[in-house]
Design a protein around this motif. Structure first.
Motif, mmCIF file in Angstrom:
data_model
loop_
_atom_site.group_PDB
_atom_site.id
_atom_site.type_symbol
_atom_site.label_atom_id
_atom_site.label_comp_id
_atom_site.label_asym_id
_atom_site.label_seq_id
_atom_site.Cartn_x
_atom_site.Cartn_y
_atom_site.Cartn_z
ATOM 1 N N LEU A 165 1.026 -0.952 0.155
ATOM 2 C CA LEU A 165 -0.045 0.054 0.043
ATOM 3 C C LEU A 165 1.000 1.306 -0.060
ATOM 4 O O LEU A 165 2.004 1.212 0.690
ATOM 5 N N THR A 166 0.445 2.166 -0.656
ATOM 6 C CA THR A 166 1.109 3.528 -0.477
ATOM 7 C C THR A 166 1.037 4.150 0.890
ATOM 8 O O THR A 166 0.031 3.731 1.663
ATOM 9 N N PRO A 167 2.023 4.800 1.462
ATOM 10 C CA PRO A 167 1.733 5.350 2.753
ATOM 11 C C PRO A 167 0.345 6.080 2.882
ATOM 12 O O PRO A 167 -0.183 5.829 4.063
ATOM 13 N N ALA A 168 -0.159 6.732 2.063
ATOM 14 C CA ALA A 168 -1.762 7.245 2.143
ATOM 15 C C ALA A 168 -2.610 6.241 2.210
ATOM 16 O O ALA A 168 -3.533 6.518 3.042
ATOM 17 N N GLU A 169 -2.489 5.317 1.478
ATOM 18 C CA GLU A 169 -3.402 4.238 1.715
ATOM 19 C C GLU A 169 -3.477 3.579 3.006
ATOM 20 O O GLU A 169 -4.515 3.349 3.712
ATOM 21 N N ALA A 172 -4.899 5.814 5.929
ATOM 22 C CA ALA A 172 -6.386 6.062 6.033
ATOM 23 C C ALA A 172 -6.866 4.862 6.811
ATOM 24 O O ALA A 172 -7.999 5.325 7.144
ATOM 25 N N ASP A 173 -6.432 3.707 6.807
ATOM 26 C CA ASP A 173 -7.297 2.719 7.509
ATOM 27 C C ASP A 173 -6.470 1.786 8.539
ATOM 28 O O ASP A 173 -7.242 0.893 8.920
ATOM 29 N N SER A 174 -5.071 2.102 8.731
ATOM 30 C CA SER A 174 -4.602 1.235 9.544
ATOM 31 C C SER A 174 -4.933 1.089 10.982
ATOM 32 O O SER A 174 -5.704 2.043 11.358
#
Length: 192
Positions: A165-169, A172-174
């Motif tokens: 995943l990208t850092p932004a992805e 957003a949900d981790s």
């Protein structure tokens, strides 16, 4: 403007939390902690997060934010859990990851979840919340991003590992995002 100290010596967590909290902190500042590391001898993620936040607050006098996180695997009775950072007997991410995969060798049920307890300790008192990120442990690492167990963890509803995943992805949900987003509600209440 309030300055918060982030009670961790883990550079990866500092980067990730700065991204997660950045805009949510508004005009407030977040600095890294350079004091002594406390002994994390709690029996839960929440207890260890509070131990770290208490130590940073006592050492600096600043409001302190801390987390304790790890992976809990169903087939291993929730292990490595609070021992995630040194599951192999060392603090080496690669060794821990290899040890986990060896433990799950022929296991079919690979369900797991990342857990993060986020704590705030300041003059007003203590506050702790938990975030969880459900998924599955892969049979082999995939991806080069993230850290820790990210290369072998595939979040539910995702076709890629957390390391792909990208850092932004991821932010957003981790599990860490879920915990710290919940914590920001208390930060807003206390600090505006």
């Amino acid at each position: 403007m309030t300055t918060f100290v982030l009670a961790t010596h883990n550079a990866h967590k500092v980067q990730e939390l700065r991204r997660i909290l950045g805009d949510r902190l508004g005009p407030h500042d977040l600095i890294g902690y350079v004091g002594p590391a406390p002994i994390e001898d709690g029996d839960s993620f929440e207890a260890n997060a509070l131990i770290k936040a208490r130590a940073a607050h006592a050492h600096t006098g600043l409001p302190a934010l801390a987390d304790d996180s790890g992976i809990a695997v169903a087939a291993l009775g929730g292990a490595p859990g609070i021992d995630s950072a040194h599951y192999s007997g060392s603090r080496d991410d690669g060794a821990n990851l290899r040890h986990l995969l060896a433990e799950l060798g022929g296991v079919n049920d690979r369900s797991a979840h990342f857990v993060c307890a986020a704590a705030l300790v300041d003059a007003e008192g203590e506050y702790v919340v938990r975030g969880e990120w459900p998924g599955t442990v892969l049979t082999a690492p995939a991806g080069h991003g993230g850290f820790g167990y990210d290369p072998v963890f595939r979040p539910d509803g995702e076709s890629r590992s957390a390391a792909e995943l990208t850092p932004a992805e991821k932010d957003a949900d981790s599990h860490r995002a879920r915990a710290f987003v919940a914590l920001t509600e208390e930060l807003r209440r206390r600090y505006g």
